[in-house]
Design an enzyme around this catalytic site. Structure first.
Site: not given
Ligand code: 5GP
Length: 175
Positions: A62, A99
């Site tokens: 995204r 995780e």
């Molecule tokens: P992180 O590495 O910060 O845990 O996860 C971030 C990544 O997971 C981002 O690339 C994001 O697109 C996706 N992501 C995690 N949770 C969500 C969510 O609730 N909505 C969206 N659109 N993307 C999420």
């Protein structure tokens, strides 16, 4: 502000996706609304100009959708950071902890060089693992991080404090 309310109004909460207990923030209604998508693109492009970015990195998948029009509007190049195994050329790779298990992201080595100032764009900052790995990747390529900009920060997941050391004083902006 008005822009913030417009953006928030176009994000849909989807319960129990992709697994039970998770409230997924779905940005597809925002992408489908040209007024909101354009306002988001403008706001992100303003940040890129303010922080002197000479390149824009988008994080798969995204982040690509948001970062590409921002790069065009800011008048700088777009660089994809992809999940491992998707880029055809010579890459630099960075692995990071999930995780459960590990993930790896890559960038084309020739896309970033000494002297570049890179703004990283993604849709959602959750735990911060993906963003942290991207900052490490950019610096290993010899480039400088101009900042990190996301549409949305899920504060309760602690991404911002986790990222603090890796940001090295550069801004983290959540619209
Ligand atoms: P992180 O590495 O910060 O845990 O996860 C971030 C990544 O997971 C981002 O690339 C994001 O697109 C996706 N992501 C995690 N949770 C969500 C969510 O609730 N909505 C969206 N659109 N993307 C999420």
């Amino acid at each position: 502000t008005d822009v913030k309310e417009l953006l928030l109004s176009r994000i849909r909460d989807v319960p129990d996706y992709p697994q039970p207990g998770v409230m997924f923030k779905d940005i597809t209604p925002l992408l489908a609304d040209p007024t909101a998508f354009s306002a988001l693109t403008d706001a992100l492009a303003d940040l890129c100009v303010r922080y002197g970015a000479t390149k824009i990195v988008g994080l798969e998948a995204r982040g690509f959708i948001l970062a590409a029009p921002v790069a065009v509007r800011a008048g700088v190049g777009f660089i994809p950071v992809r999940k491992a195994g998707k880029l055809p050329g010579a890459t630099l790779a960075q692995s990071y902890e999930l995780e459960y298990g590990q993930a790896e992201i890559e960038v084309h080595a020739e896309d970033l060089a000494v002297g570049d100032r890179v703004m990283v764009i993604d849709d959602v900052l959750a735990t911060g693992g993906t963003a942290e790995a991207s900052l490490q990747l950019i610096r290993r390529a010899g480039a400088e991080v101009a900042g990190l900009a996301v549409l949305m920060e899920l504060g309760f997941l602690g991404g911002r404090p986790r990222l603090e050391p890796a940001l090295e004083g550069t801004p983290l902006e959540a619209l």
